[in-house]
Motif scaffolding. Structure first.
Motif, mmCIF file in Angstrom:
data_model
loop_
_atom_site.group_PDB
_atom_site.id
_atom_site.type_symbol
_atom_site.label_atom_id
_atom_site.label_comp_id
_atom_site.label_asym_id
_atom_site.label_seq_id
_atom_site.Cartn_x
_atom_site.Cartn_y
_atom_site.Cartn_z
ATOM 1 N N LEU A 195 0.960 -1.143 0.201
ATOM 2 C CA LEU A 195 0.038 0.106 -0.165
ATOM 3 C C LEU A 195 0.880 1.223 -0.026
ATOM 4 N N LEU A 196 0.890 2.150 -1.050
ATOM 5 C CA LEU A 196 1.565 3.406 -0.907
ATOM 6 C C LEU A 196 0.526 4.366 -0.274
ATOM 7 N N VAL A 197 1.355 4.979 0.634
ATOM 8 C CA VAL A 197 0.733 6.297 1.191
ATOM 9 C C VAL A 197 1.244 7.242 1.103
ATOM 10 N N ASN A 198 0.459 8.495 1.280
ATOM 11 C CA ASN A 198 1.029 9.989 1.074
ATOM 12 C C ASN A 198 0.794 10.622 2.303
ATOM 13 N N ALA A 199 0.226 9.898 3.332
ATOM 14 C CA ALA A 199 -0.050 10.674 4.613
ATOM 15 C C ALA A 199 1.382 10.903 5.316
ATOM 16 N N SER A 200 1.568 11.797 6.121
ATOM 17 C CA SER A 200 2.737 12.198 6.810
ATOM 18 C C SER A 200 2.816 11.179 7.989
ATOM 19 N N PHE A 201 4.267 10.964 8.017
ATOM 20 C CA PHE A 201 4.777 10.059 9.086
ATOM 21 C C PHE A 201 4.811 10.735 10.417
ATOM 22 N N SER A 202 4.517 10.223 11.583
ATOM 23 C CA SER A 202 4.818 10.710 12.941
ATOM 24 C C SER A 202 6.339 10.623 13.016
ATOM 25 N N GLY B 4 6.643 -0.315 4.592
ATOM 26 C CA GLY B 4 8.015 -0.872 5.093
ATOM 27 C C GLY B 4 9.197 -0.029 4.656
ATOM 28 N N VAL B 5 8.958 1.140 4.121
ATOM 29 C CA VAL B 5 9.900 2.258 3.846
ATOM 30 C C VAL B 5 9.213 3.658 4.607
ATOM 31 N N THR B 6 10.025 4.251 5.394
ATOM 32 C CA THR B 6 9.489 5.526 6.097
ATOM 33 C C THR B 6 10.557 6.751 5.908
ATOM 34 N N PRO B 7 10.215 7.949 6.306
ATOM 35 C CA PRO B 7 11.459 8.804 6.382
ATOM 36 C C PRO B 7 12.601 8.259 7.261
ATOM 37 N N ALA C 265 7.811 7.660 -8.228
ATOM 38 C CA ALA C 265 8.021 8.871 -7.067
ATOM 39 C C ALA C 265 7.958 7.837 -5.999
ATOM 40 N N VAL C 266 8.242 6.673 -5.903
ATOM 41 C CA VAL C 266 8.184 5.719 -4.743
ATOM 42 C C VAL C 266 9.635 5.220 -4.302
ATOM 43 N N PRO C 267 10.026 5.524 -3.131
ATOM 44 C CA PRO C 267 11.134 5.133 -2.796
ATOM 45 C C PRO C 267 11.675 3.434 -2.610
#
Length: 846
Positions: free
Chosen positions: A20-27, A260-263, A343-345
């Motif tokens: 699942l690709l997400v655009n939401a900001s990560f905490s 599985g990939v985050t900032p 544009a997906v890491p």
């Protein structure tokens, strides 16, 4: 190869799933363990958006300062506030941190030799260890600059202890410390090794040191821009050719992190910038973008490559290859097919060593030649040193050499030893019985010895026939043959141990990509060089086999002779004639050896050219060395040059072919650019590498030196700019000033320039190179003679030498052992050299 690349691509696509690709900001990640200590300070210090507090304000920190003192300075020489105070240790001292979350932790150390009237911190030698790993060993700050070190340590207990140890009667110090936990998923236990490509497990048991972390195509990022407090620097100073790239960027908000990939993997600012292929001013559009990094060749490296396709307008429109050193790390990489979007890491992890003999690590991306797409990209890159077998990240000492075991540990060791001794005794008894049985069987079959296969070296398709079991001690050498070809003497491992004094490090001559080289002495007093391959190296097995097969067929005065080898106990050991004066490079720079005269340099280049010319034309089929460089040109007692190291050599193209298609191998800085771009190998690739050698000989500097200004990094490009201006004398070794005839230097420069031509078709053959170098030598000798015995015609003779151009009866006196040809040195070569020239104008190969 194409099928293999597609298979790797398919496997990668299957293994890497992004639901699942997400655009939401990560905490933001909130570490359970977060120690930011301003050592020796009495107040809080803010640095890069983080607050460092004095030691006394950390209630869960146990500080054993020993006889420590505090140094402070507000001097303008202090680069940042974090370095204004320091804790100085006159004896061993430690910080013990209570750990709430076991797992990987960042350990960051800040050092700056604060001016202090009592102790000169620039002359200190600092050692820092944890409970299990050596982080720094006798490190000196003689340059007086600040230093920042970052480590990733896997903490498996409820405490972590950092111990600072003064070395050599000096003091130790530290300005600030960070110990911060990181997400468990940031570093997994497995990565991919190269050549051959295979999974590497066990990373969790190893420590890392960050060496390079790049925001490719973007600006500097620090703790204010990274949720894990990391620093990402711009990549431009590591690019091999700056003009080969163009910067690409998008808004960070467009980056779509998959599950599985985050900032924490990398900030979106890293993925929102990239480098793509620019105008490298080359004839072919499918060149590679290359970054070069100086590294310590004694360690392996963890490499994480970050990608995010922000340059494509549609899916499946970007396919490229990733190289690490000269190995394909990932072929046919189509990011959109892996991530199912743009544009997906995406990132990949690898474990690799430095390039052989170059002390550099090279990462490249370039178009896939199988696709009609001429672009490639990269967004970020992390390179981390991996702790060695002694659990050290600096040097070759273990923690126990700095921290003697506690009494409790000694008791534990005693119990373990007592338990093991009984088991070992039982195993030894069983082993003794087995050896007796094997010995009995070997005696019963000695008269009818069968063929012995060596699958560890040659695979199942070749066999080794037993020729003699008599050892050298009885006066007869042991010989075996491969496919009826004499491979030289076969040494037992015990003979090798005796010759090298059990691989005494004091006899170490050098370290290369294949392994270490030791000076040895055989029982008859013969001095030899013993090259011991890295155990378990698949690439080493290939080089081992190639070296034996090549040198068993070749005999030439200017090729290093192989005496024999050892293939016992999974060892790969080669024994050569000893070249007492070592590699050419050591006589050019980096040592205190006396400088070579211009005449000596010319004679050495001529000798090496003769060896390469023989490889290209003297054998039944041409041989391309593929790794010509100054460390592979060795000098004997009389400074006679001999070409060495045939582990990468390749049989040349057949008569109906123009080249050999093969993966790029060799040493960066010497690589033929046409071969590097097209993967098409010819003997002109050796000619290009030899041109680099000529420039090294003249300028006495490395082929590649990334620490120099950008326009001077590559000696071939830099020297050619001066050559085209007719000003080589401005960059040649200053020790030669006044001792080089201008006509000789001009001919030498012209020869090097032709060798370094962009396209192989424009380069001379090694025979022509040899002829021109002999011409340059004759010009130098005639000029010297004119100075010592002047006459009216001597000056004119310098520029008007009549050359012998006789081609008949051309014979270099060399032969192949194979096919019944005798192997003889050409004793007439020296006489031919002292004659005008040695009948080598356009020589014909056999």
């Amino acid at each position: 190869m194409l099928m293999m690349m597609k298979l790797v691509k398919l496997v990668t696509s299957v293994m890497v799933v992004f639901p699942l690709l997400v655009n939401a900001s990560f905490s933001l990640y909130n570490p359970l363990d977060s120690y930011l200590i301003a050592c020796g300070s009495s107040q809080n210090i803010t640095f890069q958006g983080q607050t460092f507090v004095p030691e006394s304000q950390h209630s869960s920190l146990v500080f054993q300062p020993g006889n420590s003192i505090v140094a402070t300075s507000n001097s303008s020489v202090v680069p940042f506030p974090i370095y204004q105070s320091a804790r100085i240790f006159t004896q061993k001292a430690s910080y013990t941190f209570q750990i709430e979350q076991q797992g990987r932790h960042w350990v960051r150390l800040y050092f700056f030799p604060v001016p202090n009237p009592t102790h000169d911190l620039t002359s200190t030698a600092v050692t820092v260890v944890t409970d299990d790993f050596v982080l720094l060993s006798n490190f000196s700050f003689s340059n007086g600059s600040s230093m920042f070190k970052e480590y990733a340590i896997n903490v498996t207990s409820d405490t972590l202890t950092l111990t600072f140890i003064p070395s050599n009667g000096s003091v130790a110090f530290v300005n600030a410390i960070e110990v911060v936990s990181m997400p468990d998923e940031l570093f997994v236990d497995q990565a991919m090794t190269l050549n051959p490509s295979a999974p590497f497990s066990g990373l969790s048991e190893l420590a890392f040191e960050t060496v390079y972390r790049l925001n490719i195509g973007g600006s500097l990022l620090n703790a204010e821009n990274d949720t894990l407090g990391r620093t990402w620097e711009n990549d431009m100073k590591y690019l091999y050719v700056n003009s080969s790239v163009t910067n690409v960027s998008v808004s960070p908000s467009t980056i779509k992190y998959p599950a599985g990939v985050t900032p924490e993997t990398a900030p979106n600012s890293v993925y929102a910038t990239a480098e793509a292929m620019g105008d490298a001013n080359v004839a072919y559009s499918n060149f590679n973008i290359t970054w070069v990094f100086p590294v310590d060749p004694n360690f392996s490296y963890f490499i994480r490559v970050h990608f995010c396709d922000i340059i494509s307008k549609s899916m499946n429109s970007l396919v490229f290859n990733l190289f690490i050193n000269t190995d394909i790390a990932h072929g046919g990489l189509d990011l959109s097919s892996i991530t199912n979007d743009l544009a997906v890491p995406y990132y990949q992890d690898f474990v690799s060593n430095a390039s052989a003999d170059s002390n550099t690590l090279m990462v490249s991306v370039g178009p896939d030649t199988m696709e009609d797409i001429t672009n490639a990209t990269m967004n970020g890159l992390e390179i981390m040193k991996i702790s060695n077998s002694l659990k050290s990240l600096d040097g070759f000492s273990s923690v126990r050499s700095f921290l003697p075991s506690s009494q409790s540990n000694k008791n534990k060791v005693g119990i373990i030893v007592g338990s093991v001794v009984g088991a070992v005794a039982s195993i030894a008894f069983v082993g003794l019985c087995y050896c007796c049985l094997v010995l009995h069987n070997s005696k019963s079959t000695e008269q009818g010895r069968p063929l012995l296969s060596l699958p560890s070296l040659y695979g199942s398709s070749h066999t080794m026939s037993w020729m003699s079991k008599t050892s050298h001690r009885s006066g007869t050498s042991s010989f075996i043959s491969l496919s009826s070809i004499n491979l030289g003497r076969v040494f037992t491992f015990q003979e090798i141990l005796g010759a090298s004094n059990k691989f005494d490090e004091r006899l170490l001559l050098g370290v290369g990509g294949f392994g270490k080289v030791y000076k040895g002495t055989l029982e008859d007093g013969t001095n030899v060089a013993v090259k011991r391959g890295h155990p378990g190296s698949e690439q080493g097995i290939y080089e081992f086999r190639t070296e034996i097969e090549m040198l068993s067929k070749l005999r030439h005065r200017h090729l290093v002779s192989l005496i024999g080898y050892c293939d016992e106990r999974s060892e790969m050991i080669l024994v050569y004639e000893c070249m007492s004066n070592g590699p050419l490079r050591s006589h050019l720079y980096g040592t205190d050896l006396p400088p070579l005269s211009w005449k000596q340099r010319l004679e050495i280049c001529i000798g090496a050219a003769r060896g390469l010319h023989y490889l290209h034309t003297g054998a039944s089929q041409s041989i391309i060395h593929r790794d010509v460089k100054t460390t592979n040109i060795l000098l004997d007692d009389n400074f006679v040059a001999k070409v060495a190291d045939f582990g990468l050599s390749k049989t040349g193209p057949a008569l109906d072919q123009t080249h050999v298609s093969t993966a790029v191998k060799g040493s960066f800085g010497y690589l033929d650019p046409e071969y590097f771009r097209m993967q098409q190998l010819t003997d002109k690739s050796d000619v290009y590498s030899f041109g680099v050698v000529l420039m090294e000989v003249l300028c006495t500097r490395p082929a590649l030196n990334p620490v120099l200004p950008r326009d001077q990094v590559n000696i071939a490009e830099w020297a050619m700019r001066w050559q085209k201006k007719g000003m080589l004398d401005q960059i040649m070794d200053q020790k030669l000033t006044g001792n080089v005839n201008s006509a000789s230097l001009k001919k030498f420069g012209e020869t090097a320039e032709k060798c370094l031509a962009e396209y192989g078709v424009d380069r001379p053959s090694m025979g022509d190179v040899l002829w021109n170098l002999e011409y340059a030598l004759r010009l130098q000798e005639t000029a010297s003679l004119a100075l010592t015995e002047p006459d009216n015609n001597s000056v004119n003779q310098i520029t008007g030498i009549q050359l012998t151009t006789t081609l008949q009866n051309f014979d270099n006196g060399l032969g192949m052992i194979d096919g019944g040809n005798s192997a003889t040195d050409d004793d007439a070569e020296d006489a031919a050299t002292s004659a005008v020239f040695s009948q080598l104008v356009n020589p014909c190969g056999r």
